[in-house]
Write an enzyme that holds these catalytic residues in place. Structure first.
Site, PDB file in Angstrom:
ATOM      1  N   GLU A 102      17.401   4.779  -1.141  1.00  0.00           N
ATOM      2  CA  GLU A 102      17.029   3.306  -1.491  1.00  0.00           C
ATOM      3  C   GLU A 102      16.527   3.422  -2.892  1.00  0.00           C
ATOM      4  O   GLU A 102      16.787   2.592  -3.752  1.00  0.00           O
ATOM      5  CB  GLU A 102      16.166   2.827  -0.551  1.00  0.00           C
ATOM      6  CG  GLU A 102      15.908   1.197  -1.081  1.00  0.00           C
ATOM      7  CD  GLU A 102      15.724   0.077  -0.060  1.00  0.00           C
ATOM      8  OE1 GLU A 102      16.095   0.338   1.072  1.00  0.00           O
ATOM      9  OE2 GLU A 102      15.431  -1.002  -0.592  1.00  0.00           O
TER      10      GLU A 102
ATOM     11  N   THR B  83       0.869  -1.057   0.016  1.00  0.00           N
ATOM     12  CA  THR B  83       0.027   0.151   0.236  1.00  0.00           C
ATOM     13  C   THR B  83       0.720   1.221  -0.044  1.00  0.00           C
ATOM     14  O   THR B  83       0.492   2.047  -0.409  1.00  0.00           O
ATOM     15  CB  THR B  83      -0.946   0.048   1.241  1.00  0.00           C
ATOM     16  OG1 THR B  83      -0.058  -0.317   2.342  1.00  0.00           O
ATOM     17  CG2 THR B  83      -2.071  -1.061   1.122  1.00  0.00           C
TER      18      THR B  83
ATOM     19  N   TYR C 192       8.272  -6.703  -8.214  1.00  0.00           N
ATOM     20  CA  TYR C 192       7.918  -5.590  -7.209  1.00  0.00           C
ATOM     21  C   TYR C 192       7.559  -4.520  -8.267  1.00  0.00           C
ATOM     22  O   TYR C 192       6.502  -3.537  -8.167  1.00  0.00           O
ATOM     23  CB  TYR C 192       9.082  -5.496  -6.405  1.00  0.00           C
ATOM     24  CG  TYR C 192       8.714  -4.412  -5.521  1.00  0.00           C
ATOM     25  CD1 TYR C 192       8.232  -4.797  -4.179  1.00  0.00           C
ATOM     26  CD2 TYR C 192       8.817  -2.979  -5.888  1.00  0.00           C
ATOM     27  CE1 TYR C 192       7.981  -3.681  -3.308  1.00  0.00           C
ATOM     28  CE2 TYR C 192       8.501  -1.804  -4.578  1.00  0.00           C
ATOM     29  CZ  TYR C 192       8.227  -2.298  -3.532  1.00  0.00           C
ATOM     30  OH  TYR C 192       7.926  -1.363  -2.548  1.00  0.00           O
TER      31      TYR C 192
ATOM     32  N   ASP D  70       9.248   1.098   5.035  1.00  0.00           N
ATOM     33  CA  ASP D  70      10.438   0.613   5.888  1.00  0.00           C
ATOM     34  C   ASP D  70      11.340   1.636   6.281  1.00  0.00           C
ATOM     35  O   ASP D  70      11.653   1.539   7.422  1.00  0.00           O
ATOM     36  CB  ASP D  70      11.574  -0.116   4.780  1.00  0.00           C
ATOM     37  CG  ASP D  70      10.883  -1.438   3.948  1.00  0.00           C
ATOM     38  OD1 ASP D  70       9.731  -1.910   4.731  1.00  0.00           O
ATOM     39  OD2 ASP D  70      11.453  -1.883   3.219  1.00  0.00           O
TER      40      ASP D  70
ATOM     41  N   SER E 175      16.467  -5.481   6.099  1.00  0.00           N
ATOM     42  CA  SER E 175      17.703  -5.187   6.540  1.00  0.00           C
ATOM     43  C   SER E 175      18.316  -3.828   5.794  1.00  0.00           C
ATOM     44  O   SER E 175      18.979  -3.409   6.288  1.00  0.00           O
ATOM     45  CB  SER E 175      18.619  -6.531   6.161  1.00  0.00           C
ATOM     46  OG  SER E 175      18.607  -6.616   5.042  1.00  0.00           O
TER      47      SER E 175
ATOM     48  N   SER F 140      31.692  -4.745   6.296  1.00  0.00           N
ATOM     49  CA  SER F 140      30.654  -5.489   6.767  1.00  0.00           C
ATOM     50  C   SER F 140      31.306  -6.610   7.371  1.00  0.00           C
ATOM     51  O   SER F 140      31.757  -7.649   6.788  1.00  0.00           O
ATOM     52  CB  SER F 140      29.778  -5.769   5.730  1.00  0.00           C
ATOM     53  OG  SER F 140      28.542  -6.819   6.243  1.00  0.00           O
TER      54      SER F 140
HETATM   55  P1  ADP Z   1      15.581  -6.939   2.907  1.00  0.00           P
HETATM   56  O1  ADP Z   1      15.593  -5.287   3.166  1.00  0.00           O
HETATM   57  O2  ADP Z   1      14.213  -7.460   2.886  1.00  0.00           O
HETATM   58  O3  ADP Z   1      16.288  -7.476   3.830  1.00  0.00           O
HETATM   59  P2  ADP Z   1      16.679  -6.099   0.327  1.00  0.00           P
HETATM   60  O4  ADP Z   1      17.031  -6.689  -0.721  1.00  0.00           O
HETATM   61  O5  ADP Z   1      15.824  -4.901   0.303  1.00  0.00           O
HETATM   62  O6  ADP Z   1      16.180  -7.281   1.416  1.00  0.00           O
HETATM   63  O7  ADP Z   1      18.049  -5.637   1.149  1.00  0.00           O
HETATM   64  C1  ADP Z   1      18.934  -6.684   1.290  1.00  0.00           C
HETATM   65  C2  ADP Z   1      20.525  -6.124   1.025  1.00  0.00           C
HETATM   66  O8  ADP Z   1      20.951  -5.145   1.924  1.00  0.00           O
HETATM   67  C3  ADP Z   1      21.668  -6.987   1.109  1.00  0.00           C
HETATM   68  O9  ADP Z   1      21.545  -7.780  -0.101  1.00  0.00           O
HETATM   69  C4  ADP Z   1      22.831  -6.053   1.100  1.00  0.00           C
HETATM   70  O10 ADP Z   1      23.139  -5.421   0.117  1.00  0.00           O
HETATM   71  C5  ADP Z   1      22.404  -4.947   2.341  1.00  0.00           C
HETATM   72  N1  ADP Z   1      22.635  -5.524   3.701  1.00  0.00           N
HETATM   73  C6  ADP Z   1      21.789  -5.770   4.408  1.00  0.00           C
HETATM   74  N2  ADP Z   1      22.499  -6.031   5.586  1.00  0.00           N
HETATM   75  C7  ADP Z   1      23.627  -6.124   5.244  1.00  0.00           C
HETATM   76  C8  ADP Z   1      25.059  -6.083   6.210  1.00  0.00           C
HETATM   77  N3  ADP Z   1      24.760  -6.497   7.358  1.00  0.00           N
HETATM   78  N4  ADP Z   1      26.057  -5.872   5.678  1.00  0.00           N
HETATM   79  C9  ADP Z   1      26.288  -5.385   4.364  1.00  0.00           C
HETATM   80  N5  ADP Z   1      25.162  -5.209   3.659  1.00  0.00           N
HETATM   81  C10 ADP Z   1      23.890  -5.504   4.126  1.00  0.00           C
HETATM   82 MG    MG Z   2      14.799  -3.986   1.867  1.00  0.00          MG
END
Ligand code: ADP
Ligand code: MG
Length: 389
Positions: free
Chosen positions: A161, A42, A222, A173, A128, A74
């Site tokens: 983003e 939404t 998406y 988010d 994440s 990371s």
């Molecule tokens: P979601 O947000 O649902 O987890 P996304 O595809 O939107 O999935 O985002 C995930 C991406 O965010 C990962 O592929 C990476 O590029 C980045 N990311 C998330 N956590 C980390 C981390 N701890 N270290 C480095 N990159 C990260």
């Molecule tokens: Mg995401």
């Protein structure tokens, strides 16, 4: 040691190991993962949603540098990268660079050394990416000595983003990760960008079933759904002769009247969005009243709508919802996040949460898939700087 303390320690150690010892005490931010209780797809339709932050986090430790480059490590990916303001890095570093770039458009941001440590599964629909963005954004603002209201930081990370990574996401988010408060869900109106903290009237938590099926939002359906909703808006504008700017301007009666003008697919996409907005209001009121069974019903109806009308579910998500919903003590369950994989969120009574998790864990490999995992989440606050709470 508590999970978050371990994470923070890991980020601090990561900083020292990647970039050397230093006398300065690093600045550390913690940003939570989020689930979305109701209100799927939404947000980019100017609609309503009801997310809640949970107690899994991305921690970022940071130290300023004398030049304007950013070095980032990371600890989860065991990778380190360096970039300057002119660079356009790819992969996970793009998220970090995008946040720095957006913040630099509005003010001075110094160079920095950063280390990331996270216990949020990536690509599992728990956001994440927004947690990473908000944690990076929060430490950079702090190093800049700037003041940025939480909402402004959330909007900056949302732009990062979209522009830096190319996901045509709505504000859900970044607002959830940036603005949630402990023991409350966030009722968010994506049209006005106004929000309300909805206290949880009782002890509830969530179970997350990560199906282990990874989604790649930018490559998946998406963005197709974004296009379809735009097409539905155009068709409804033409059919009604009124100023329909988004699906938020449409109610179910208007939609039914003009169903023929949309055709089957666009009609079902629009029906999901319109009915989902209604479910968010029902769930918000039920949450406030402590009527968790009604919240659960809205979640289940939302999942059916995402599965049948919006077509963003997959067999593993459907199986996980079925498994969770059939488990005693679970109020309701639905997919959370963009879909095509990722996770299911289930609302559960707080005192039974570990037992329910174990019941589902025992069945999940058979019923959902070999890579499926189950964990629990407690309502949590939004991004925060350590030492400032
Ligand atoms: P979601 O947000 O649902 O987890 P996304 O595809 O939107 O999935 O985002 C995930 C991406 O965010 C990962 O592929 C990476 O590029 C980045 N990311 C998330 N956590 C980390 C981390 N701890 N270290 C480095 N990159 C990260
Ligand atoms: Mg995401």
């Amino acid at each position: 040691m508590r999970e978050t303390e371990i994470l923070v320690e890991r980020a601090r150690t990561g900083l020292r190991e990647a970039f050397g010892d230093d006398d300065t005490d690093p600045v550390v931010a913690l940003a939570p993962a989020r689930v979305n209780l109701v209100g799927g797809h939404t947000d980019y339709n100017d609609g309503l949603c009801l997310p809640m932050a949970i107690d899994r986090h991305v921690a970022v430790a940071a130290r300023p540098r004398d030049d304007d480059s950013i070095r980032v490590s990371s600890t989860d990916f065991d990778e380190t990268a360096t970039f300057s303001p002119a660079d356009d890095p790819s992969g996970w570093v793009a998220y970090v660079a995008a946040v720095a770039r957006v913040l630099r458009e509005d003010g001075d941001v110094p160079g920095a050394d950063l280390a990331i440590a996270s216990n949020v599964p990536t690509g599992a629909g728990l956001s994440s990416s927004a947690a990473l963005e908000l944690a990076v954004g929060r430490v950079l603002v702090e190093l800049a000595g700037a003041a940025l209201a939480p909402k402004a930081l959330a909007l900056a990370c949302w732009r990062a983003e979209r522009e830096g990574v190319g996901v045509e996401c709505g504000i859900l988010d970044q607002f959830a990760v940036g603005l949630c408060e402990p023991d409350a869900a966030l009722f968010l109106d994506c049209q006005t960008r106004e929000y309300e903290h909805v206290p949880l009237a009782g002890d509830v938590g969530v179970l997350v079933v990560d199906t282990g099926v990874s989604h790649e939002l930018a490559d998946s359906g998406y963005n197709d759904r974004v296009r379809e909703c735009e097409a539905a808006v155009t068709a409804l504008r033409d059919a009604t002769g009124t100023r329909v700017r988004s699906l938020r301007d449409v109610d179910i009666d208007v939609l039914e009247t003009h169903a023929d003008a949309l055709g089957d697919v666009l009609y079902r996409r629009a029906r999901h969005v319109v009915t989902e907005n209604e479910r968010v209001v029902v769930a918000r009121d039920a949450l406030k009243a402590g009527e968790f069974g009604r919240v659960g019903d809205a979640m289940l109806a939302g999942h059916e709508s995402l599965r049948d009308d919006y077509e963003v579910s997959c067999p593993e998500l459907d199986a996980a919802v079925e498994l969770a919903a059939a488990t005693e003590g679970v109020y309701g369950a639905r997919m959370t996040g963009g879909g095509f994989g990722g996770s299911v969120v289930a609302l559960v009574a707080g005192d039974a949460i570990e037992r329910r998790a174990q019941t589902i864990r025992d069945a999940v490999a058979d019923r959902v898939g070999p890579d499926a995992r189950v964990f629990t989440g407690r309502p949590s606050g939004g991004v925060r700087l350590l030492g400032s709470e």
